[in-house]
Design a protein around this motif. Sequence first.
Motif, PDB file in Angstrom:
ATOM      1  N   MET A   1       0.794  -1.204   0.000  1.00 18.25           N
ATOM      2  CA  MET A   1       0.000   0.000   0.000  1.00 18.25           C
ATOM      3  C   MET A   1       0.837   1.270   0.000  1.00 18.25           C
ATOM      4  N   PRO A   2       2.067   1.263   0.470  1.00 18.14           N
ATOM      5  CA  PRO A   2       2.821   2.516   0.469  1.00 18.14           C
ATOM      6  C   PRO A   2       2.936   3.160  -0.907  1.00 18.14           C
ATOM      7  N   ASP A   3       3.054   2.365  -1.973  1.00 21.29           N
ATOM      8  CA  ASP A   3       3.181   2.956  -3.303  1.00 21.29           C
ATOM      9  C   ASP A   3       1.908   3.705  -3.697  1.00 21.29           C
ATOM     10  N   THR A   4       0.755   3.097  -3.478  1.00 18.28           N
ATOM     11  CA  THR A   4      -0.478   3.775  -3.853  1.00 18.28           C
ATOM     12  C   THR A   4      -0.747   4.951  -2.919  1.00 18.28           C
ATOM     13  N   TYR A   5      -0.408   4.813  -1.654  1.00 19.87           N
ATOM     14  CA  TYR A   5      -0.558   5.935  -0.727  1.00 19.87           C
ATOM     15  C   TYR A   5       0.300   7.105  -1.192  1.00 19.87           C
ATOM     16  N   ASP A   6       1.527   6.810  -1.564  1.00 17.20           N
ATOM     17  CA  ASP A   6       2.421   7.867  -2.043  1.00 17.20           C
ATOM     18  C   ASP A   6       1.899   8.489  -3.332  1.00 17.20           C
ATOM     19  N   THR A   7       1.306   7.669  -4.196  1.00 14.59           N
ATOM     20  CA  THR A   7       0.741   8.198  -5.438  1.00 14.59           C
ATOM     21  C   THR A   7      -0.430   9.119  -5.138  1.00 14.59           C
ATOM     22  N   VAL A   8      -1.320   8.687  -4.257  1.00 13.99           N
ATOM     23  CA  VAL A   8      -2.461   9.532  -3.881  1.00 13.99           C
ATOM     24  C   VAL A   8      -1.956  10.835  -3.272  1.00 13.99           C
ATOM     25  N   ARG A   9      -1.012  10.716  -2.394  1.00 14.40           N
ATOM     26  CA  ARG A   9      -0.445  11.909  -1.746  1.00 14.40           C
ATOM     27  C   ARG A   9       0.177  12.842  -2.785  1.00 14.40           C
ATOM     28  N   SER A  10       0.906  12.284  -3.714  1.00 16.17           N
ATOM     29  CA  SER A  10       1.546  13.076  -4.763  1.00 16.17           C
ATOM     30  C   SER A  10       0.512  13.796  -5.623  1.00 16.17           C
ATOM     31  N   VAL A  11      -0.549  13.099  -6.000  1.00 17.63           N
ATOM     32  CA  VAL A  11      -1.594  13.724  -6.815  1.00 17.63           C
ATOM     33  C   VAL A  11      -2.278  14.839  -6.026  1.00 17.63           C
ATOM     34  N   LEU A  12      -2.551  14.585  -4.760  1.00 17.48           N
ATOM     35  CA  LEU A  12      -3.217  15.609  -3.952  1.00 17.48           C
ATOM     36  C   LEU A  12      -2.352  16.866  -3.807  1.00 17.48           C
ATOM     37  N   THR A  13      -1.066  16.680  -3.634  1.00 16.28           N
ATOM     38  CA  THR A  13      -0.202  17.853  -3.466  1.00 16.28           C
ATOM     39  C   THR A  13       0.102  18.536  -4.798  1.00 16.28           C
ATOM     40  N   ASP A  14       0.393  17.753  -5.819  1.00 18.65           N
ATOM     41  CA  ASP A  14       0.813  18.332  -7.103  1.00 18.65           C
ATOM     42  C   ASP A  14      -0.354  18.863  -7.926  1.00 18.65           C
ATOM     43  N   THR A  15      -1.429  18.111  -8.004  1.00 20.62           N
ATOM     44  CA  THR A  15      -2.552  18.489  -8.866  1.00 20.62           C
ATOM     45  C   THR A  15      -3.545  19.394  -8.157  1.00 20.62           C
ATOM     46  N   PHE A  16      -3.799  19.090  -6.878  1.00 13.29           N
ATOM     47  CA  PHE A  16      -4.844  19.830  -6.166  1.00 13.29           C
ATOM     48  C   PHE A  16      -4.279  20.823  -5.151  1.00 13.29           C
ATOM     49  N   ARG A  17      -2.968  20.924  -5.082  1.00  3.75           N
ATOM     50  CA  ARG A  17      -2.301  21.895  -4.205  1.00  3.75           C
ATOM     51  C   ARG A  17      -2.716  21.769  -2.744  1.00  3.75           C
ATOM     52  N   VAL A  18      -2.986  20.533  -2.320  1.00  3.34           N
ATOM     53  CA  VAL A  18      -3.277  20.283  -0.909  1.00  3.34           C
ATOM     54  C   VAL A  18      -1.932  20.267  -0.179  1.00  3.34           C
ATOM     55  N   PRO A  19      -1.771  21.080   0.853  1.00  5.97           N
ATOM     56  CA  PRO A  19      -0.509  21.069   1.584  1.00  5.97           C
ATOM     57  C   PRO A  19      -0.206  19.662   2.137  1.00  5.97           C
ATOM     58  N   GLY A  20       1.024  19.237   1.966  1.00 11.92           N
ATOM     59  CA  GLY A  20       1.410  17.907   2.421  1.00 11.92           C
ATOM     60  C   GLY A  20       1.164  17.678   3.896  1.00 11.92           C
ATOM     61  N   THR A  21       1.254  18.748   4.673  1.00 14.30           N
ATOM     62  CA  THR A  21       1.037  18.618   6.118  1.00 14.30           C
ATOM     63  C   THR A  21      -0.424  18.327   6.445  1.00 14.30           C
ATOM     64  N   ASP A  22      -1.328  18.627   5.529  1.00 11.87           N
ATOM     65  CA  ASP A  22      -2.754  18.365   5.748  1.00 11.87           C
ATOM     66  C   ASP A  22      -3.141  16.921   5.432  1.00 11.87           C
ATOM     67  N   ILE A  23      -2.309  16.231   4.684  1.00 13.82           N
ATOM     68  CA  ILE A  23      -2.659  14.885   4.230  1.00 13.82           C
ATOM     69  C   ILE A  23      -2.239  13.869   5.277  1.00 13.82           C
ATOM     70  N   GLU A  24      -3.236  13.243   5.864  1.00 11.25           N
ATOM     71  CA  GLU A  24      -3.019  12.185   6.853  1.00 11.25           C
ATOM     72  C   GLU A  24      -3.912  11.024   6.459  1.00 11.25           C
ATOM     73  N   PRO A  25      -3.502   9.793   6.787  1.00 10.26           N
ATOM     74  CA  PRO A  25      -4.276   8.615   6.359  1.00 10.26           C
ATOM     75  C   PRO A  25      -5.750   8.662   6.739  1.00 10.26           C
ATOM     76  N   GLY A  26      -6.079   9.176   7.913  1.00 11.40           N
ATOM     77  CA  GLY A  26      -7.458   9.150   8.382  1.00 11.40           C
ATOM     78  C   GLY A  26      -8.307  10.336   7.937  1.00 11.40           C
ATOM     79  N   ARG A  27      -7.738  11.267   7.222  1.00 14.66           N
ATOM     80  CA  ARG A  27      -8.505  12.437   6.768  1.00 14.66           C
ATOM     81  C   ARG A  27      -9.325  12.061   5.544  1.00 14.66           C
ATOM     82  N   THR A  28     -10.525  12.619   5.469  1.00 15.70           N
ATOM     83  CA  THR A  28     -11.373  12.351   4.310  1.00 15.70           C
ATOM     84  C   THR A  28     -11.031  13.326   3.188  1.00 15.70           C
TER      85      THR A  28
END
Length: 86
Positions: A1-28
């Motif tokens: 799962m780390p690869d897909t988690y990292d991919t989701v995180r990367s898309v959220l930060t790069d495409t949607f400009r979500v700050p990396g500090t806001d992205i946590e596993p339990g956040r919706t």
Amino acid sequence: MPDTYDTVRSVLTDTFRVPGTDIEPGRTLGQLDLDSLALAELALVLHERLGVRIDGEYASRDTTVDRLAGHLASLCAGGSGAVASS
């Protein structure tokens, strides 16, 4: 799962400009301020990156980041995509 988690995180930060500090596993995705249009775009971008289609229930404002990553990991592994709810 780390690869897909990292991919989701990367898309959220790069495409949607979500700050990396806001992205946590339990956040919706809703807590990360993704609206319905952004969720559709997220599903499309992840499809392009991973080659799998996300079931609609996993591209919702109520889906947590780790649940989405788990769903994607299952799909990438050739599974049905069903993951335990979190």
